[in-house]
Structure formats: structure tokens, C-alpha cells
Design a protein around this motif. Sequence first.
Motif, short mmCIF file in Angstrom:
data_model
loop_
_atom_site.label_atom_id
_atom_site.label_comp_id
_atom_site.label_asym_id
_atom_site.label_seq_id
_atom_site.Cartn_x
_atom_site.Cartn_y
_atom_site.Cartn_z
N LYS A 1 -2.89 5.04 -4.55
CA LYS A 1 -3.80 6.16 -4.71
C LYS A 1 -2.95 7.40 -4.52
O LYS A 1 -2.24 7.51 -3.52
CB LYS A 1 -4.87 6.04 -3.62
N LEU B 1 -1.92 -1.50 -3.84
CA LEU B 1 -2.98 -0.51 -3.69
C LEU B 1 -2.32 0.86 -3.77
O LEU B 1 -1.48 1.19 -2.92
CB LEU B 1 -3.70 -0.68 -2.34
N LYS C 1 -9.90 -3.10 0.14
CA LYS C 1 -8.97 -3.87 -0.71
C LYS C 1 -8.69 -5.24 -0.05
O LYS C 1 -8.61 -6.26 -0.76
CB LYS C 1 -7.68 -3.07 -0.89
N VAL D 1 0.85 -1.19 0.00
CA VAL D 1 0.00 0.00 0.00
C VAL D 1 0.89 1.25 0.00
O VAL D 1 1.72 1.43 0.89
CB VAL D 1 -0.90 0.00 1.26
N ASP E 1 -10.43 2.53 2.56
CA ASP E 1 -9.93 2.12 1.24
C ASP E 1 -9.12 0.83 1.37
O ASP E 1 -9.22 -0.08 0.55
CB ASP E 1 -8.97 3.18 0.66
N ILE E 2 -8.29 0.82 2.40
CA ILE E 2 -7.40 -0.33 2.59
C ILE E 2 -8.20 -1.55 3.02
O ILE E 2 -8.00 -2.66 2.53
CB ILE E 2 -6.30 0.01 3.61
#
Lengths: 610, 347
Positions: free
Chosen positions: A588, A586, A602, A564, A598-599
Motif C-alpha cells: 500500500k 501486501l 490480510k 508487508v 489492514d495487515i
Amino acid sequence: MTKEVQILEDVTIRFAGDSGDGMQLTGSQFTNTSALAGNDISTLPDYPAEIRAPIGTTYGVSGFQLHFSSNEVFTPGDHPDVLVAMNPAALKVNLKDLKKGGTIICNANAFDLKNLKLANYDTNPLEDGSLEGYELIQAPLTKLTIAALEGTDLSNKEVARCKNFFALGLMYWLFSKPIEPTLDWIKLKFKKNEAIQNANKEALLAGYSYGDNTELFTTKYQVEAAKLEKGFYRNVSGNEATALGFVAASVKSGLKLFLGSYPITPASDILHELSKHKNFGIKTFQAEDEIAGVCSAIGAAYSGALALTTTSGPGLALKTEALGLAVMTELPLVIVNVQRGGPSTGLPTKTEQADLMQAIYGRNGECPIPVVAASTPSDCFYMAMEACRIALKYMTPVLLLTDGYLANGSEPWKVPHENELPEIPTKFRTEVEGFAPYSRDENLARPWAIPGTPGLEHRIGGLEKANINGNVCYEPANHDFMIKLRAEKVRNIRNDIPDLEINGEDEGDLLVLGWGGTYGAITAAINKARKNGLKVSHAHFKHLFPFPKNTEDVLKKFKKILVVEINLGQLAKIVKSEFVIDVLQLNKVQGLPFKSSDIEAKIIEILGGK
Amino acid sequence: MAEVLNVNVKDGIKLTPKDFGSTQDVRWCPGCGDYAVLSQIQKVFPELGIPKENFVWVSGIGCSSRFPYYMSTYGFHSIHGRAAAIATGVKANRPDLSVWVATGDGDLLSIGGNHFIHACRKNVDLKVLLFNNQIYGLTKGQYSPTSEKGKVTKSSPYGSVDYPFNPASLAIGAEATFIARTLDRDIKHMQQMIQRAAAHKGIAFVEVYQNCVIFNDGAFEPLTDKETKADNVLVLEHNKPMVFGKNDDKGIRLNGLNPEVVSLTDGKYSIGDLWVHDEFDKNPARAMILASFQELEGFPTPIGVFRQISKSTLDGDIAEQVENITVKKGKGDLEKLLFSGNTWEVE
């Protein structure tokens, strides 16, 4: 009027207004007060690059978000529960982030035709029903402030500027916070202007009692103190912690600190903070440019200082050539890169993690520099010390990566005592017998022989050095040898740094891998996912070059690895090539920290939803 | 004074120029003007009353920047243009050191121009020796920022289209506190200028007109040739009228702000009418006029000290501030600093 008090565990507020409305100040006051009241907190200041953009426009909106809780807090909150909007533009920009059914407290006086037009509203959102579903509280903040300050000698403009304190007072009432810390602060801050001091104080008090008396609020809230580890705490931002870490490293190494720096957002606060502490023997030099910043630090390192330079991405690019010189001359130096949105000028006031490749590889030639990164605002303190330790022990420049989010964000920090901090042993070479400028100790570090030492006069420079004697040398085999020696010196540092830690099981279906400022968001996401029964662990790099020596063992034990990052996959690329494994990503890159949701989403996508 | 003179004494023997030479072979081209500067520095250094270990040479990139390797003092051969910035860090951190910069016209005035003007402005106590040969030597013969307009070089086969910098006027404009010029072929004069620079507290800028035998040979010949020298060079001396010429037959007169070359033999002017040089003039205007001579037709090239003024130095002021704040606030206490501001206790 007695009002019901409702206990909450967790609140996220965002203050938003014009960049001249004092939102950063309001936010940081609320933060300090909440911290003093024992809440755990995390903050996200979000402000435009323009100092005073045209009043009332959306691009001039400045925001400050803070998350306070009676539990442990890892992020500034994904979605605010409360939005304080000082004008239509602030509402327009921030509404999309507000939690469904969240509370909007707006300054009704600012929603006039002119401001609505500036914010590109065709109709007044306070009246057209578009805010249905939210709890909308319209308070005439400007008028109430003017009324509260009637009879003062201040101009109308000055009076109107006090409305942020009125709003702050109201928020203190709403969340049952003490107002004394801010009253004390006002007294100190405006001690030279009594009229302004009194006006701000009156506005704050008026805002507080307005809450009690108005019928707009039927309930007030309280967030109890968090159960934090025993000890003394203070609220600290990343930049402040970085500066304090350097002061500590100076004291613990017995070396005088020298900072050569050129102002750049968002790194300048480290320069500001260090320049306050001259009574520690600290010398700060505001250089003519970024290159002079690092070069003056190299000169200071050469002559025996604990030398630093601080910057952000574009500045690091400018320092690149000089870093090669520091590698070639093997001088201890710490370079701080407070990363911001790039490339070029990019998003100067926003956060990003896109300088990892630049930090590790961005120089001409084979030019290894150890790279470390801080994970939270208070961790900046420890990583600043760690960067100094490595630089001095191995006679090498070290890059410390933080980012705009860590730098400006703040959290409660359990303050360590001086005697709990590690010593940083250092030694200048003074013995003439057997001296050779490029001889090595057991760490492959060369001796630090500083000017002024009789009998050790020698020459260093950017041309390739002969092994041991350090003379200029164009010998092919020597160059090959020295390239490998410099690489080995830095690679060996992996034996001298903590292992990569795992939060959660040390084997399983999924390991989330991160570095730097994403620590909080990943931790929050992992904790939630595991509560929901998902088998997921988290490892977070603080040492990025070299990696901790157990890294490969950690990675091998997981079926899948998710990296991430707030970039397009820089750590992912390095991990893939270094360990020849596949990873999921991931990424962004919006200039904002990750939302933990968001995490979490995922993770669920990878492991299957629950 | 006696103790100062004894500083460079080792085992009871006074150090000599040889003691300041390193074991490295000097790799400048035979006949290069740089040799003259090196030998005059080695001659002057033992006499300055500064312990050998306290000298630091910092250089950038270029032929002249190899200078530190040929001295047996502390030396730092750095990267292109950055010598002044690195030297500033050395001096700011350690005001006790005597910090010297060896640099060329490309290094100091092109890629390093910014560091130079700011070191002047801040009055960092550095001694900056500019080896000005008006050409790029190490990259093999391109025009430099001090090459004359129209110069034909490898990168300007049809003549360069750049106007040159005037290093002296640049330094004066940037508020340097000591500005001097000398010639590689006039070793006595060079020695004097080095001594004067060493004695100055603050930035001392010495421009050395230095001949590049390979790429710009003879650039300064009119100033150094026995036959033409007297008519082309004006030796500046404090409190002396500006006289020059083979038989001291010419002088400089200041008519308002306009300098004029006058004859001392045609009966119109006598020595009493000439401009009397004042090195310590508070007003930089006259030094600027002197620096402009090189652009004026028929004027001699001044060498010597253009201007010397006294003001506090950056390194001195930084140290003084640290001292004063320490007295005022007390020596820093880490424990107190860590626990400063608003702290609260969790029990």
C-alpha cells in the motif's frame, strides 16, 4: 461541577487545523505530557509540504495523531477516537478516518460561510445532520479565547492565534492530564516575549477550566500509566534518536563527528540536532548541494573523522556517484536516507519505503554497500550506532534507512546509560613498516592511514586499484579479483550481525516479513491475530544487505510468507530471488504508515477468518 | 623561522623536489603544459615549511586531475567536478593540513562550477590550481566552458555557440580572497604565484594558462612566444604602474571605470598617468576590470595577483565555534545528553 471520570485503556486523538494553527505544536505538547504521565505512546505528525497554504483550504490542513495507552503501544492508532477540528477543512479531510461513533470537538466559530465554502461544503455539516452517529461537541474556541484574553495589549490576530492553547487546555482537562509541563514549556519558549507568554498561558488555563464549567462535557477520561519496564524514560522522535545515536558512536569510537548535509525534508532535523552539540567536537557543514554534502563527508572520512551525510530519496539519488567513490576508496561513511514519498519530488512530507532497491542496488558498477534499517523511532538510536560500527570495522560506506513516519513520530524510550552502550574500537594506521594502502585485515578491511601521518603518504581514487599496493590498475584479472573481494568483504558482514529474530512460533502456517517502519503495525496485527488463535509469526529485518545468516532457515520453516511493505514489493522481489521461494505481498503506497487492521485483515484472508 | 625551514628534513638531509615525486610513470602527452606545473610544484613544496605528510592533493577528473598520482604526498583522485567539495571536507575536518586542488577548466568550471563558487564564497583555506587549456583533453577534444565562441571542435564542427566563462572574474565575483594567473611557459612567474598562493590564508585561486599540444596547441602562443609576449602580456605587480610592450612603451590608464591602452612615446601620457596596481584593494571593481581585459580588443592579458584580501576562513571559523561552544557549555557528556530533556522514571 463534578464530573464523572471514566477510565480508558487506550485513546487515539487527532488534532487537525490549518497549517498555521499550531497543530504540530499542540500535538507534541500533548504527547510529551502524556509521556511524562507514564502512558505508552506513538505519534503520527501529518503535515502538508506547503509551509502556509491558503487559510481554510483542505490542502492546507495539518494533522497530528497520537495514541496513548496504559498498555504497550505499537502504532499511532488506526482510527482516532477523538478528532479536534479547528475549521471545516480539517473536518472534511479527517472525518473519514474517525472511528464510528467517535468524538468530534470542533471550533464552532470557524464554521462560517467563507470557511465552509473554502472547504467545499455546500451546507454546514454541524447543522445538516451529516455528522449523525458521531458525538459532536461544538465549542466556540475562538470566541472563548478572545474572551479569556480580554484586556491584553495583543492584536486581535495575535489573540486568535492562542486558540490552539485553549484547545490543548480543554483536551488536558478532558483526559485528566497535568498542565504544568506545558506551562513550563511556554515560559521557556516565549521568554523573550512576555505578552505572548502570558496570553498562551491564560489561554491554556482558560481551556482547562472551560472543561470543568461547560455543560458540553458530562464525563472526563483517564488513561492510567502503562506498565513499562523499569528505568528512566524520555520521549524521542526518530530523527532525534538518529542524531543521538551518532553522538554516542562518536563518543564510543573516540572519533570526531563530521556531518556534511544539505537540508531536505524529512531529514533536516538530524542536521539541526547535531549542530546543537558542538561541545562534543562535532562539526556540521551545511553544504551547497547534496553532492557536496556527501563529498565533504568523504573528505572528512579520508582525513580521519566519523563522517556522515543525511538526506532523503532525491538527495540519495544525487549522492549516488560519490557513494561509488566511497566504495572504491573503501572509506568509512554513514549515509542516512529518511525515506519519503517518491518518485521525483513525490510526497516530501509523507512516508514511504520505496528506496530499498535504490539503497542496495542503485549505483553504477558492482558496488556493494551494507544497508541497515531502523524499526521504531527509538531504534533509530541503536541502528545509527550499528551503521557506524559496521562502517568503521569494515572500512565501508553504510546506508541507514529510516522513513518520514519514524523520523517525525515519537515514542517513550527507555534511555540507556552510557556504560551500557558498546564500545566501537577503531584504529588509525601509523606503522610505516609493511604499509600498503590496499592490504587487508581479518575482516578484509584496508588500513585507515590518514593525512598527517609521516611515512604513509599514498594516493587513492576512483580508478580501479591494484590489490595490496593500491596503484591504478587496468589489469583484467585484477579488476575481477577486486570486484569479488569488495563483494566478499560486505557479504562477510552477515557473520557479524544478530540473527533474524522471530516474534511467535519459529515455524507455522504464516510468517509476516517486514523491514523498517512497518514494525509497529505488523507487531500490533500479529499480536491481535494470535490472540484470535491464528498461527502466525513475524520476522523483521534490521539488516537488509547482507541479510542475517539464519534468514533462509527462518523462511524455510513457514508454509507461507507474507511480505508487508510501503512500496510495490521491493523486499519481496529480493527475498524471492535470493532464496528462490514464493511469497505473498501486501503493498500500500499512500504516503501513510500501514494501519494494523489492514495487515490483520490480510492475515485473516490468508489463513481463513476467525 | 629556523624551525620552520627544518621541517622537511629527513635523516638530516633537506628534502628536494625529487622527494616529492612519486614512483608512478607520468602519463601526460609529451610536450603537455602539465609537466611544467608539476615540476614547479615539486620545486616550491620543499621550501614552504610544511611537513611533507601534511600536504594533501585532491583532484577531480581530467588530464590535470591525474596530478596527485605524480606527487608523493597524500593524494585523492576523486570524481568529476567534486574535488573542491571533497577538499572542503578534508580541510574543515583537519585545518592543520595543507590542502591543494588540481583541476581543469571542465572539471572546475563546468561540472564542478557550483562547488567552486561556494568554496570561494565560504573562503575555505584551499589552494586551487586551475589548469586552463580551454579544451576537453581526456574526452578527446570537445569545447570547454573556457573555449572561445565559434571554436571548431569535435562536438562543434560548425563552431561552438557558447560564450566562455572568464575564470578570474568568476572567482572575483564569488568573493575569492586570492586570485592570480600565470603561464605554463613562465616558470619563474609560476613559482612566485605558487608561493604566494601557499602563503595566503583562505582560498587561493591560481589560473594557469596551459597548452594542450594535442587538441588546442598554440592557444596561448601570443602570450608565450618570445616575439609577441611583451606586447600581449601585462605583468601585474603591487604598487607598480601598469607598463607593457617590447620597450616598455605602452601602459594602461584608467579613465573613470574605463581602462585605456596608451602610448608612452607619443608625448601625450607619461608613466605618472598610468593605473597603479593595488593587489589589496578592498573594492573588487578594479580587479574585475583587469579580468575583463581578455574581452577587450587590443588589451594585454594580465598575469600575476589580481587581488588578495584577508578574512576569516570557513575551516578556522568551524574550529573556533567548536572551541568556544565547548568552553561555554563544557565538554560534551554523553550520559547527560542522553538523559536531557523531560525524563521520567518508571518504578
